[in-house]
Design a protein around this motif. Structure first.
Motif, PDB file in Angstrom:
ATOM      1  N   ASP A   1      34.801  47.221  50.503  1.00  0.00           N
ATOM      2  CA  ASP A   1      33.660  46.227  49.765  1.00  0.00           C
ATOM      3  C   ASP A   1      32.427  46.522  50.353  1.00  0.00           C
ATOM      4  OD1 ASP A   1      31.929  44.201  48.654  1.00  0.00           O
ATOM      5  OD2 ASP A   1      33.700  42.790  48.563  1.00  0.00           O
TER       6      ASP A   1
ATOM      7  N   PHE B   1      45.339  45.203  38.764  1.00  0.00           N
ATOM      8  CA  PHE B   1      43.791  45.119  38.486  1.00  0.00           C
ATOM      9  C   PHE B   1      43.811  43.939  37.626  1.00  0.00           C
ATOM     10  CE2 PHE B   1      41.062  49.148  39.431  1.00  0.00           C
ATOM     11  CZ  PHE B   1      42.102  49.746  40.257  1.00  0.00           C
TER      12      PHE B   1
ATOM     13  N   PHE C   1      34.049  52.414  46.639  1.00  0.00           N
ATOM     14  CA  PHE C   1      35.154  53.224  46.481  1.00  0.00           C
ATOM     15  C   PHE C   1      34.708  54.551  45.865  1.00  0.00           C
ATOM     16  CE2 PHE C   1      38.806  54.729  44.298  1.00  0.00           C
ATOM     17  CZ  PHE C   1      39.993  54.783  45.220  1.00  0.00           C
TER      18      PHE C   1
ATOM     19  N   ALA D   1      36.436  42.855  40.594  1.00  0.00           N
ATOM     20  CA  ALA D   1      35.350  43.878  40.771  1.00  0.00           C
ATOM     21  C   ALA D   1      35.234  44.935  39.866  1.00  0.00           C
ATOM     22  CB  ALA D   1      35.665  44.355  42.139  1.00  0.00           C
ATOM     23  N   PHE D   2      36.252  45.242  39.356  1.00  0.00           N
ATOM     24  CA  PHE D   2      36.363  46.555  38.367  1.00  0.00           C
ATOM     25  C   PHE D   2      35.450  46.338  37.097  1.00  0.00           C
ATOM     26  CE2 PHE D   2      38.795  49.093  35.196  1.00  0.00           C
ATOM     27  CZ  PHE D   2      38.599  50.201  35.684  1.00  0.00           C
TER      28      PHE D   2
ATOM     29  N   VAL E   1      47.436  49.509  45.301  1.00  0.00           N
ATOM     30  CA  VAL E   1      46.010  49.448  45.053  1.00  0.00           C
ATOM     31  C   VAL E   1      45.766  48.181  44.263  1.00  0.00           C
ATOM     32  CG1 VAL E   1      44.073  50.306  44.263  1.00  0.00           C
ATOM     33  CG2 VAL E   1      45.859  51.967  45.177  1.00  0.00           C
ATOM     34  N   CYS E   2      45.180  47.267  44.769  1.00  0.00           N
ATOM     35  CA  CYS E   2      44.677  45.957  44.294  1.00  0.00           C
ATOM     36  C   CYS E   2      43.150  45.764  44.145  1.00  0.00           C
ATOM     37  CB  CYS E   2      45.328  44.771  44.947  1.00  0.00           C
ATOM     38  SG  CYS E   2      45.107  43.207  44.448  1.00  0.00           S
ATOM     39  N   CYS E   3      42.762  45.521  42.996  1.00  0.00           N
ATOM     40  CA  CYS E   3      41.346  45.243  42.605  1.00  0.00           C
ATOM     41  C   CYS E   3      41.297  43.956  41.670  1.00  0.00           C
ATOM     42  CB  CYS E   3      40.896  46.477  41.852  1.00  0.00           C
ATOM     43  SG  CYS E   3      39.117  46.056  41.630  1.00  0.00           S
TER      44      CYS E   3
END
Length: 270
Positions: free
Chosen positions: A2, A73, A25, A46-47, A41-43
């Motif tokens: 971040d 996500f 990223f 933010a996406f 992978v975790c988001c």
């Protein structure tokens, strides 16, 4: 990972540790994060702020290689918000507006396998996708595929005009009655609301300041309008007649906090 992380380095977390990487990223930082190779992978939230979301997903797919890493996500569900007339949810910080269907479709477009998709948090506040980089993973039926222009988007222009007219009349009424107001929430919704209504401007308008719980924002000013951003204690020091809330989900929490400060004015949802 971040760019706004307060620091870089390893931090204790439960029985282990988390490494904070203060960066965006991209291909370079993906290689750094993938040593050793990641399995998940975790988001979260933010996406919707990423200018090229498909490119990011392809980077995640490539870094997963042949291991079939899992992905989760979660984003603000714009289709739900527009359907409920939350016009202030469209703001500059979110350059992508997704619903569950369009989010799942983008993952498939990027070559990922969607294993689950839908809505979560407080019923349907957010849209989520569970996915895998493994092409052999089970893919659910295509009942979430987009089916043309959503009616919520087609009616947005009329809803926007109506909501602006409603709030312009309300602010004019408060001004005539000599009432003062504060806005709670110096994030995207607050920026859009206060920049959309002439009578919300500081000085000449009804709303004198913005309240926010984030201490990093205190003593600063809202983009565009220049409203001062103050801590919640400002409600006790200079109590307005009305507090406008940016999000109904936090109404009870804010009411309790304001009551603890001795504020007993009116609350209204933007």
């Amino acid at each position: 990972m971040d760019p706004t992380a307060p620091r870089e380095g390893r931090e204790p977390a439960g029985g282990g540790a988390v490494e904070l990487i203060r960066a965006y990223f991209d291909d370079r930082t993906a290689r750094r994060a993938n040593d050793p190779p990641v399995d998940f992978v975790c988001c979260l939230s933010a996406f919707e702020h990423v200018p090229e979301p498909a490119a990011l997903l392809r980077t995640v797919r490539d870094m997963s290689g042949d291991r079939g890493a899992g992905l989760y996500f979660e984003v603000f569900d714009a289709r739900r918000a527009l359907g409920r007339g939350e016009i202030w949810s469209v703001h500059y910080e979110q350059c992508n507006l997704f619903g569950a269907a369009s989010l799942a479709a983008l993952f498939r477009h990027a070559g990922l396998t969607v294993t689950d998709a839908g809505n979560c948090y407080a019923g349907d506040q957010y849209a989520f996708v569970d996915a895998a980089a493994d092409p052999a993973a089970a893919d659910p039926p295509d009942d979430l595929e987009p089916d043309g222009l959503p009616p919520e988007l087609a009616s947005f222009s009329a809803a926007h005009r109506a909501k602006r007219a409603e709030w312009s009349d309300r602010l004019a009424g408060w001004r005539s009655a000599g009432k003062t107001a504060a806005f709670w929430g110096a994030a995207g919704k607050g920026v859009t609301f206060l920049n959309s209504l002439p009578l919300a401007a500081p000085g000449d308008g009804v709303i004198g300041f913005v309240v926010d719980s984030n201490p990093d924002k205190h003593g600063r000013f809202l983009p565009g309008t220049g409203h001062p951003i103050l801590p919640p204690a400002a409600l006790a020091e200079n109590p307005p007649d009305v507090v406008i809330l940016s999000n109904a989900l936090y109404e009870q929490e804010i009411r309790r906090q304001a009551a603890g400060l001795g504020f007993d004015g009116e609350f209204v949802i933007a």
